[in-house]
Design a protein around this motif. Structure first.
Motif, PDB file in Angstrom:
ATOM      1  N   LEU A 116       3.685  -1.060   4.392  1.00 20.90           N
ATOM      2  CA  LEU A 116       2.395  -1.603   4.800  1.00 20.90           C
ATOM      3  C   LEU A 116       1.775  -2.337   3.622  1.00 20.90           C
ATOM      4  CD1 LEU A 116       0.234  -1.693   7.061  1.00 20.90           C
ATOM      5  CD2 LEU A 116      -0.662   0.459   6.147  1.00 20.90           C
ATOM      6  N   MET A 117       1.383  -3.592   3.812  1.00 20.08           N
ATOM      7  CA  MET A 117       0.797  -4.345   2.711  1.00 20.08           C
ATOM      8  C   MET A 117      -0.339  -5.229   3.206  1.00 20.08           C
ATOM      9  SD  MET A 117       3.490  -7.386   1.694  1.00 20.08           S
ATOM     10  CE  MET A 117       3.786  -8.786   2.761  1.00 20.08           C
ATOM     11  N   VAL A 118      -1.098  -5.760   2.259  1.00 16.76           N
ATOM     12  CA  VAL A 118      -2.182  -6.700   2.550  1.00 16.76           C
ATOM     13  C   VAL A 118      -1.923  -7.955   1.741  1.00 16.76           C
ATOM     14  CG1 VAL A 118      -4.662  -7.112   2.498  1.00 16.76           C
ATOM     15  CG2 VAL A 118      -3.802  -4.815   2.949  1.00 16.76           C
ATOM     16  N   THR A 119      -1.917  -9.112   2.391  1.00 18.98           N
ATOM     17  CA  THR A 119      -1.695 -10.376   1.699  1.00 18.98           C
ATOM     18  C   THR A 119      -3.021 -11.117   1.517  1.00 18.98           C
ATOM     19  OG1 THR A 119      -1.256 -11.558   3.768  1.00 18.98           O
ATOM     20  CG2 THR A 119       0.629 -10.573   2.619  1.00 18.98           C
ATOM     21  N   ASN A 120      -3.038 -12.039   0.556  1.00 20.27           N
ATOM     22  CA  ASN A 120      -4.241 -12.835   0.255  1.00 20.27           C
ATOM     23  C   ASN A 120      -5.481 -11.954   0.127  1.00 20.27           C
ATOM     24  OD1 ASN A 120      -2.827 -15.329   0.311  1.00 20.27           O
ATOM     25  ND2 ASN A 120      -2.919 -15.346   2.534  1.00 20.27           N
ATOM     26  N   LEU A 121      -5.319 -10.873  -0.624  1.00 20.69           N
ATOM     27  CA  LEU A 121      -6.391  -9.890  -0.785  1.00 20.69           C
ATOM     28  C   LEU A 121      -7.373 -10.347  -1.868  1.00 20.69           C
ATOM     29  CD1 LEU A 121      -7.584  -7.059  -0.189  1.00 20.69           C
ATOM     30  CD2 LEU A 121      -5.996  -6.155  -1.910  1.00 20.69           C
ATOM     31  N   GLY A 123      -8.642 -10.184   3.349  1.00 22.82           N
ATOM     32  CA  GLY A 123      -7.211  -9.904   3.247  1.00 22.82           C
ATOM     33  C   GLY A 123      -6.590  -9.819   4.628  1.00 22.82           C
ATOM     34  N   LYS A 124      -5.283  -9.895   4.672  1.00 27.84           N
ATOM     35  CA  LYS A 124      -4.559  -9.868   5.936  1.00 27.84           C
ATOM     36  C   LYS A 124      -3.499  -8.776   5.901  1.00 27.84           C
ATOM     37  CE  LYS A 124      -1.676 -12.653   9.046  1.00 27.84           C
ATOM     38  NZ  LYS A 124      -0.995 -13.967   9.237  1.00 27.84           N
ATOM     39  N   PRO A 125      -3.706  -7.677   6.656  1.00 23.27           N
ATOM     40  CA  PRO A 125      -2.689  -6.621   6.716  1.00 23.27           C
ATOM     41  C   PRO A 125      -1.443  -7.111   7.451  1.00 23.27           C
ATOM     42  CG  PRO A 125      -4.847  -5.826   7.449  1.00 23.27           C
ATOM     43  CD  PRO A 125      -4.921  -7.315   7.405  1.00 23.27           C
ATOM     44  N   MET A 126      -0.294  -6.666   6.980  1.00 20.66           N
ATOM     45  CA  MET A 126       0.953  -7.010   7.651  1.00 20.66           C
ATOM     46  C   MET A 126       2.039  -6.039   7.218  1.00 20.66           C
ATOM     47  SD  MET A 126       2.061 -10.482   5.598  1.00 20.66           S
ATOM     48  CE  MET A 126       3.578 -10.626   6.559  1.00 20.66           C
ATOM     49  N   TRP A 127       3.168  -6.105   7.899  1.00 20.99           N
ATOM     50  CA  TRP A 127       4.299  -5.251   7.570  1.00 20.99           C
ATOM     51  C   TRP A 127       5.309  -6.023   6.754  1.00 20.99           C
ATOM     52  CZ3 TRP A 127       4.082  -0.189   8.290  1.00 20.99           C
ATOM     53  CH2 TRP A 127       3.130   0.298   9.204  1.00 20.99           C
ATOM     54  N   LEU A 128       5.840  -5.366   5.725  1.00 24.58           N
ATOM     55  CA  LEU A 128       6.879  -5.936   4.875  1.00 24.58           C
ATOM     56  C   LEU A 128       8.193  -5.254   5.196  1.00 24.58           C
ATOM     57  CD1 LEU A 128       7.896  -7.565   2.377  1.00 24.58           C
ATOM     58  CD2 LEU A 128       7.244  -5.566   0.990  1.00 24.58           C
ATOM     59  N   LEU A 166       0.807  -1.217   0.000  1.00 23.78           N
ATOM     60  CA  LEU A 166       0.000   0.000   0.000  1.00 23.78           C
ATOM     61  C   LEU A 166       0.842   1.270   0.000  1.00 23.78           C
ATOM     62  CD1 LEU A 166      -2.695  -1.104   2.591  1.00 23.78           C
ATOM     63  CD2 LEU A 166      -2.921  -1.028   0.106  1.00 23.78           C
ATOM     64  N   THR A 167       1.861   1.319   0.832  1.00 25.30           N
ATOM     65  CA  THR A 167       2.641   2.546   0.921  1.00 25.30           C
ATOM     66  C   THR A 167       3.951   2.321   1.636  1.00 25.30           C
ATOM     67  OG1 THR A 167       2.608   4.861   1.643  1.00 25.30           O
ATOM     68  CG2 THR A 167       1.563   3.258   3.085  1.00 25.30           C
ATOM     69  N   TYR A 213      -0.298   3.963  11.337  1.00 29.53           N
ATOM     70  CA  TYR A 213      -0.522   2.593  11.768  1.00 29.53           C
ATOM     71  C   TYR A 213       0.739   2.097  12.462  1.00 29.53           C
ATOM     72  CZ  TYR A 213      -3.823   3.440   8.020  1.00 29.53           C
ATOM     73  OH  TYR A 213      -4.763   4.013   7.207  1.00 29.53           O
ATOM     74  N   SER A 214       0.692   1.997  13.763  1.00 28.02           N
ATOM     75  CA  SER A 214       1.863   1.595  14.529  1.00 28.02           C
ATOM     76  C   SER A 214       2.284   0.181  14.162  1.00 28.02           C
ATOM     77  CB  SER A 214       1.554   1.659  16.032  1.00 28.02           C
ATOM     78  OG  SER A 214       2.588   1.033  16.773  1.00 28.02           O
ATOM     79  N   LYS A 215       3.601  -0.015  13.979  1.00 29.01           N
ATOM     80  CA  LYS A 215       4.117  -1.352  13.666  1.00 29.01           C
ATOM     81  C   LYS A 215       4.007  -2.275  14.874  1.00 29.01           C
ATOM     82  CE  LYS A 215       8.077   0.173  11.953  1.00 29.01           C
ATOM     83  NZ  LYS A 215       7.800   1.572  11.639  1.00 29.01           N
ATOM     84  N   ASP A 216       3.664  -1.721  16.024  1.00 31.54           N
ATOM     85  CA  ASP A 216       3.471  -2.547  17.221  1.00 31.54           C
ATOM     86  C   ASP A 216       2.035  -3.025  17.352  1.00 31.54           C
ATOM     87  OD1 ASP A 216       6.126  -2.219  17.960  1.00 31.54           O
ATOM     88  OD2 ASP A 216       5.684  -0.339  18.991  1.00 31.54           O
TER      89      ASP A 216
END
Length: 260
Positions: A216-221, A202-207, A137-138, A147-150
Motif C-alpha cells: 500500500l503506498m501513496v503517490t504525489n504526497l 496524495g493519491k493512494p494506490m497499490w504497488l 506505507l506497509t 484495505y481491500s485491493k478491490d
C-alpha cells in the motif's frame, strides 16, 4: 553525512529512469561482478537487511533503520546514495566496479560524478512543505488486509498511517546517522504536538512487488511539518529501492511531474 554516485551511460541520454528501474539495471549489470551486497541492502547470504528497534523502546512505533544505500534515477542518469559512514564507504569502494558493470551492460562509455554532504534536521518555528513522489506505507498483511485491493482507499483513511510512517522513517535515519557521528539528529525531532505534521494531498494506490505480494503506498504526497530537512532523507518501506525520498516542495515542478 552522505555521498551520491551519479552515472550517465551515453546510450541512455534521453531516457527517464525511475528509482526502481535504476536499481534493476544496476542489479542486472552487477550480476557477474563481485559488488558488495550491502549496495542492494542485503547481507552476505543475500537476505534483506531490516534492523528494527523493539516497539516498546520507541513508544509503540517500530523504528526501522535506514538502508545504507538508496537508489534513484532521472533523465539519462542513475543515482546511488550512500547514507552514513558505512554507506559512504561501501559506495566509494564499489563505485568503479559498478560503473564498469554499467558500461559493459550498455556496451557504451559512461561518466560519473560524486557528491558529498550532510543530512541535517532541525525543528523550525514555521511549517515547511515537502513532496514525496511515492511513500510505501506497509507490506504487512494484517494492515494491508484492512484495505481491500478491490476498493480505493481514501487519503483521509490513511492519514494516521502516513504520519506514523513518516515519523518512524525520519527517526530511523536520524538514529543511524547519530550512531556514526553523535550529531543529535534524533533529539531534534519534536513531539507530535510540536511537529504539526499535516497531510495536504496524495493519491493512494497499490504497488505490485511481485506475483504474490502487493504494498500500500501513496503517490504525489505533499505534507507540511515544522522541520527543516537538508540532504537526502528517506522514509517508509522499500527505501533502498528509492521509495520514500523526501524533497522540498516545488508546486510547479511537481504539478508537471504528476501530469506525466
Amino acid at each position: 553525512m552522505y555521498s551520491e554516485l551519479l552515472i550517465w551511460p551515453s546510450t541512455m541520454a534521453e531516457r527517464e529512469l525511475s528509482a526502481s528501474e535504476a536499481r534493476s539495471l544496476v542489479s542486472k549489470a552487477c550480476d557477474a561482478f563481485p559488488v558488495d551486497p550491502l549496495i542492494f541492502n542485503r547481507d552476505s547470504s543475500g537476505r534483506t537487511l531490516n534492523e528494527v528497534a523493539e516497539p516498546a523502546e520507541t513508544g509503540g512505533v517500530p523504528i526501522v533503520a535506514a538502508p545504507r544505500v538508496c537508489f534513484g534515477g532521472g533523465r539519462g542518469f542513475l543515482r546511488l546514495t550512500g547514507l552514513g559512514r558505512s554507506g559512504k564507504t561501501v559506495l566509494a569502494e564499489n563505485a568503479q566496479l559498478i560503473g564498469t558493470a554499467i558500461g559493459n551492460l550498455f556496451e557504451s562509455p559512461w561518466r560519473f560524478k560524486f557528491n558529498e554532504g550532510q543530512c541535517t534536521i532541525a525543528w523550525s518555528p514555521m511549517a515547511t512543505m515537502y513532496y514525496l513522489p511515492a511513500l510505501v506505507l506497509t507490506k504487512r498483511g494484517n494492515v494491508v488486509d484492512r484495505y481491500s485491493k478491490d476498493e480505493r482507499s481514501s487519503l483521509e483513511q490513511l492519514i494516521p498511517l502516513i504520519k506514523s510512517t513518516i515519523v518512524s522513517g525520519l527517526i530511523g535515519q536520524a538514529r543511524m546517522l547519530d550512531e556514526d557521528d553523535g550529531g543529535g539528529r534524533e533529539a531534534a525531532i519534536p513531539s507530535d504536538e510540536m511537529l504539526h505534521l499535516t497531510v495536504l494531498s496524495g493519491k493512494p494506490m497499490w504497488l505490485r512487488i511481485n506475483d504474490r505480494a502487493h504494498a500500500l503506498m501513496v503517490t504525489n504526497l505533499v505534507v507540511s511539518m515544522d522541520l527543516d530537512l537538508s540532504g537526502p532523507w528517506y522514509t517508509g518501506k522499500l527505501r533502498s529501492r528509492g521509495y520514500g525520498r523526501v524533497f522540498r516542495h516545488d508546486s510547479t515542478r511537481h504539478a508537471m511531474r504528476g501530469q506525466r
